[in-house]
Scaffold this active site. Structure first.
Site, PDB file in Angstrom:
ATOM      1  N   HIS A 221       0.850  -1.047  -0.056  1.00 45.45           N
ATOM      2  CA  HIS A 221       0.069  -0.060   0.029  1.00 45.45           C
ATOM      3  C   HIS A 221       0.863   1.125   0.092  1.00 45.45           C
ATOM      4  CE1 HIS A 221      -3.229   2.651   1.052  1.00 45.45           C
ATOM      5  NE2 HIS A 221      -3.951   1.836   0.848  1.00 45.45           N
TER       6      HIS A 221
ATOM      7  N   ASP B  75      -7.871  -5.357   0.099  1.00 41.05           N
ATOM      8  CA  ASP B  75      -8.473  -6.146  -1.094  1.00 41.05           C
ATOM      9  C   ASP B  75      -8.130  -7.578  -0.822  1.00 41.05           C
ATOM     10  OD1 ASP B  75      -7.496  -3.231  -2.857  1.00 41.05           O
ATOM     11  OD2 ASP B  75      -9.741  -4.202  -2.865  1.00 41.05           O
TER      12      ASP B  75
HETATM   13  C1  SDX Z   1      -6.264   0.071  -2.813  1.00 45.31           C
HETATM   14  O1  SDX Z   1      -4.468   4.605  -1.915  1.00 45.31           O
HETATM   15  C2  SDX Z   1      -5.241   3.979  -1.420  1.00 45.31           C
HETATM   16  O2  SDX Z   1      -5.775   4.288  -0.381  1.00 45.31           O
HETATM   17  C3  SDX Z   1      -5.883   2.912  -1.958  1.00 45.31           C
HETATM   18  C4  SDX Z   1      -6.861   2.028  -1.276  1.00 45.31           C
HETATM   19  C5  SDX Z   1      -8.325   2.466  -1.032  1.00 45.31           C
HETATM   20  O3  SDX Z   1      -9.058   2.192  -0.066  1.00 45.31           O
HETATM   21  O4  SDX Z   1      -8.583   3.579  -1.836  1.00 45.31           O
HETATM   22  O5  SDX Z   1      -6.469   1.569  -0.128  1.00 45.31           O
HETATM   23  C6  SDX Z   1      -7.495   0.785  -2.228  1.00 45.31           C
HETATM   24  O6  SDX Z   1      -6.004   0.642  -3.852  1.00 45.31           O
HETATM   25  C7  SDX Z   1      -5.485  -0.987  -2.206  1.00 45.31           C
HETATM   26  C8  SDX Z   1      -3.965  -1.447  -2.954  1.00 45.31           C
HETATM   27  C9  SDX Z   1      -4.691  -2.316  -3.837  1.00 45.31           C
HETATM   28  N1  SDX Z   1      -3.622  -2.930  -4.881  1.00 45.31           N
HETATM   29  C10 SDX Z   1      -2.860  -4.168  -4.759  1.00 45.31           C
HETATM   30  O7  SDX Z   1      -3.148  -5.018  -3.843  1.00 45.31           O
HETATM   31  C11 SDX Z   1      -2.095  -4.246  -5.892  1.00 45.31           C
HETATM   32  C12 SDX Z   1      -0.791  -4.672  -5.517  1.00 45.31           C
HETATM   33  N2  SDX Z   1       0.120  -3.853  -4.650  1.00 45.31           N
HETATM   34  C13 SDX Z   1       0.928  -2.845  -5.413  1.00 45.31           C
HETATM   35  O8  SDX Z   1       0.564  -2.731  -6.950  1.00 45.31           O
HETATM   36  C14 SDX Z   1       1.604  -1.746  -4.773  1.00 45.31           C
HETATM   37  O9  SDX Z   1       1.595  -2.198  -3.414  1.00 45.31           O
HETATM   38  C15 SDX Z   1       0.681  -0.597  -4.722  1.00 45.31           C
HETATM   39  C16 SDX Z   1       0.272  -0.097  -6.025  1.00 45.31           C
HETATM   40  C17 SDX Z   1      -0.559  -0.562  -3.822  1.00 45.31           C
HETATM   41  C18 SDX Z   1       1.340   0.530  -3.792  1.00 45.31           C
HETATM   42  O10 SDX Z   1       2.457   0.730  -4.862  1.00 45.31           O
HETATM   43  P1  SDX Z   1       3.424   1.986  -4.364  1.00 45.31           P
HETATM   44  O11 SDX Z   1       3.188   2.953  -3.287  1.00 45.31           O
HETATM   45  O12 SDX Z   1       3.473   2.789  -5.694  1.00 45.31           O
HETATM   46  O13 SDX Z   1       4.576   1.262  -4.055  1.00 45.31           O
HETATM   47  P2  SDX Z   1       5.649   0.832  -5.049  1.00 45.31           P
HETATM   48  O14 SDX Z   1       5.202   0.284  -6.236  1.00 45.31           O
HETATM   49  O15 SDX Z   1       6.807   1.843  -5.257  1.00 45.31           O
HETATM   50  O16 SDX Z   1       6.570  -0.503  -4.210  1.00 45.31           O
HETATM   51  C19 SDX Z   1       7.499  -0.361  -3.485  1.00 45.31           C
HETATM   52  C20 SDX Z   1       8.239  -1.433  -3.516  1.00 45.31           C
HETATM   53  C21 SDX Z   1       8.771  -1.724  -4.875  1.00 45.31           C
HETATM   54  O17 SDX Z   1      10.034  -2.556  -4.858  1.00 45.31           O
HETATM   55  P3  SDX Z   1      11.344  -1.479  -5.379  1.00 45.31           P
HETATM   56  O18 SDX Z   1      11.242  -0.930  -6.523  1.00 45.31           O
HETATM   57  O19 SDX Z   1      11.392  -0.616  -4.214  1.00 45.31           O
HETATM   58  O20 SDX Z   1      12.333  -2.797  -5.309  1.00 45.31           O
HETATM   59  O21 SDX Z   1       7.829  -2.527  -3.319  1.00 45.31           O
HETATM   60  C22 SDX Z   1       7.528  -3.653  -4.045  1.00 45.31           C
HETATM   61  C23 SDX Z   1       7.837  -2.938  -5.388  1.00 45.31           C
HETATM   62  O22 SDX Z   1       8.353  -3.789  -6.467  1.00 45.31           O
HETATM   63  N3  SDX Z   1       6.028  -3.983  -4.255  1.00 45.31           N
HETATM   64  C24 SDX Z   1       5.726  -5.036  -4.151  1.00 45.31           C
HETATM   65  C25 SDX Z   1       4.026  -5.216  -4.089  1.00 45.31           C
HETATM   66  N4  SDX Z   1       3.900  -3.881  -3.934  1.00 45.31           N
HETATM   67  C26 SDX Z   1       5.018  -3.140  -3.951  1.00 45.31           C
HETATM   68  N5  SDX Z   1       6.381  -6.424  -4.543  1.00 45.31           N
HETATM   69  C27 SDX Z   1       5.474  -7.470  -4.581  1.00 45.31           C
HETATM   70  N6  SDX Z   1       4.265  -7.571  -4.386  1.00 45.31           N
HETATM   71  C28 SDX Z   1       3.493  -6.375  -4.201  1.00 45.31           C
HETATM   72  N7  SDX Z   1       2.184  -6.373  -4.091  1.00 45.31           N
END
Ligand code: SDX
Length: 431
Positions: free
Chosen positions: A308, A366
């Site tokens: 998140h 989720d």
């Molecule tokens: C919702 O914003 C909100 O409040 C949203 C929400 C709401 O109520 O409105 O809470 C609802 O959207 C919840 C999130 C649902 N999405 C998912 O579950 C999809 C999977 N999650 C990822 O896509 C991700 O965690 C996000 C999109 C939720 C957050 O992404 P960020 O904040 O942009 O973080 P990032 O992509 O920069 O990740 C940071 C690091 C990265 O590694 P590095 O590049 O630093 O090496 O963490 C890793 C990412 O690769 N990472 C993950 C991961 N999520 C982040 N690695 C594996 N699995 C994951 N799920």
């Protein structure tokens, strides 16, 4: 605006600028950079808005480190336990918990706006039967602008109030009808003798040949899912609604834009993507393979339902959702649901893995919602529409807050331009 009690000094080259700072009632201080370009001739740069406050708000606060979510100051776990969705809607819209009389009046008003204009039923029949219900919802909600002309003037407080009630009241009907259309069943009209969650379940599962008796435990679980998804600060879809509304567009068009943004798998589409991932994993023995993929920088795969932007601790909604999942699956006699078994083992293995601990990746809202919804009989394509039904009150509350702010102006970000500088046109024969 919060009072400016201190300033930040920004120096670059031979320029030094004092910028006002504001201290919120909760969360980090903010530096007001609105005059930075005028005073210093520079922009800030923050793609994805990881360090940017876009507005002042009094509605919802998240402490990502503590895993805390407050709606008008009330913790989400208390609201999920002690309140119900329409009372939370009142709280988000008007800022305080209602008295018994206020709640009764609010529920009466919402209940009597649950029907949609009969002519709108024709829109659904224009879609292919295999259309995704989110595609239908984006279209039909946007089309509400063509039917409810007496609540599209955003400068009229009374029309804003009517549009808010109409959107909250009609969203379950629109979502249920989108579902019925895609499964080839006749649409079911709302009933005024049912509460919000029971009405939605009945519109989804009743058929002319047999009515649907709503189980109170399922109704409570549905209501709790609505409560848990209601609002969440300036997430992507809420920011979309605010930006669309800043141009003065009518509320129905702006909420349709929010629905479109919510659809993405990185946002509200994650509950559908999470369940599809759990099904792809299939059995507990395949979990290590998928965890390895999620950690592999060369593999775009991510664990859906994990991570998140704000929470660097457990999403408090996921904790409540997990408890609700156990209750619903036990009621339905599917506590041995293989998907739930995979989910629980995946959560345990991921949380024990240093990669996820270092990156503070925890289950989010989720992760468990899809398991409950599937157990209730919803197809995965209905997971995000249900999220949209709930988040409508958040979008509408944030919209009302912004529109009624006299200092509101159109949102118009700048950019870091790295394209070609001015050059002369070249005729095709000279290229
Ligand atoms: C919702 O914003 C909100 O409040 C949203 C929400 C709401 O109520 O409105 O809470 C609802 O959207 C919840 C999130 C649902 N999405 C998912 O579950 C999809 C999977 N999650 C990822 O896509 C991700 O965690 C996000 C999109 C939720 C957050 O992404 P960020 O904040 O942009 O973080 P990032 O992509 O920069 O990740 C940071 C690091 C990265 O590694 P590095 O590049 O630093 O090496 O963490 C890793 C990412 O690769 N990472 C993950 C991961 N999520 C982040 N690695 C594996 N699995 C994951 N799920």
């Amino acid at each position: 605006m919060a009072d400016s009690t201190k300033t930040a000094t920004l120096s670059f080259g031979d320029t030094t600028i004092e910028l006002p700072m504001y201290s919120p009632s909760a969360g980090p201080d903010v530096i007001d950079i609105s005059k930075l370009y005028a005073q210093g001739g520079v922009f800030t740069h923050d793609p994805g808005f990881t360090s940017t406050s876009s507005c002042e708000s009094t509605i919802t606060f998240i402490d990502g480190g503590k895993g805390e979510l407050l709606h008008r100051g009330y913790p989400i776990d208390q609201l999920a336990e002690k309140s119900h969705f329409l009372e939370v809607c009142y709280l988000l819209l008007y800022g305080e918990l209602p008295t018994a009389a206020q709640l009764e009046d609010f529920e009466f008003r919402v209940t009597r706006h649950t029907m949609v204009h009969e002519q709108m039923g024709n829109f659904f029949r224009g879609f292919r039967r295999d259309a995704h219900p989110m595609a239908v919802m984006v279209g039909v909600v946007g089309a509400m602008s063509a039917f409810y002309h007496d609540s599209t003037d955003v400068n009229d407080p009374w029309q804003r109030e009517v549009a808010a009630i109409r959107l909250i009241a009609k969203m379950p009907t629109i979502a249920a009808w989108a579902f019925k259309y895609t499964i080839g069943q006749p649409m079911v009209y709302p009933r005024n003798d049912l509460d919000y969650a029971s009405n939605f379940l009945r519109m989804c599962f009743a058929v002319p040949a047999e009515d649907y008796e709503v189980d109170p435990i399922l109704a409570r679980a549905m209501d709790r899912i609505f409560t848990l998804h209601a609002d969440h600060e300036q997430n992507a879809s809420t920011s979309t609604v605010r930006l669309a509304s800043s141009s003065g567009a009518n509320p129905f068009a702006c909420i349709a834009a929010g629905i479109a943004c919510l659809w993405g798998p990185a946002h509200g589409g994650a509950n559908q993507a999470c369940l599809e991932m759990l099904r792809e994993i299939g059995t507990v023995d395949r979990i290590p393979e998928f965890i390895a993929r999620a950690k592999d920088k060369n593999d775009p795969f991510r664990l859906m339902g994990f991570g998140h932007r704000v929470y660097k601790n457990f999403d408090p909604r996921a904790k409540v959702m997990k408890k609700s999942a156990d209750e619903v699956l036990e009621l339905l006699g599917v506590e041995n649901n293989p998907t739930l078994q995979v989910a629980k083992e995946l959560e345990a293995q991921a949380l024990a893995d240093p990669y996820f601990a270092e990156k503070k990746l925890f289950p989010n809202v989720d992760f468990y919602s899809g398991i409950i919804l599937e157990a209730m009989g919803f197809p995965t394509s209905m997971f995000t529409p249900i999220f949209a039904v709930s988040r409508t009150v958040g979008w509408v509350s944030q919209w009302k807050e912004m529109i009624s702010d006299p200092t509101m102006k159109i949102g118009r970000p700048r950019q870091l331009y790295t394209g070609s500088t001015a050059r002369d046109y070249v005729d095709v024969e000279d290229r």
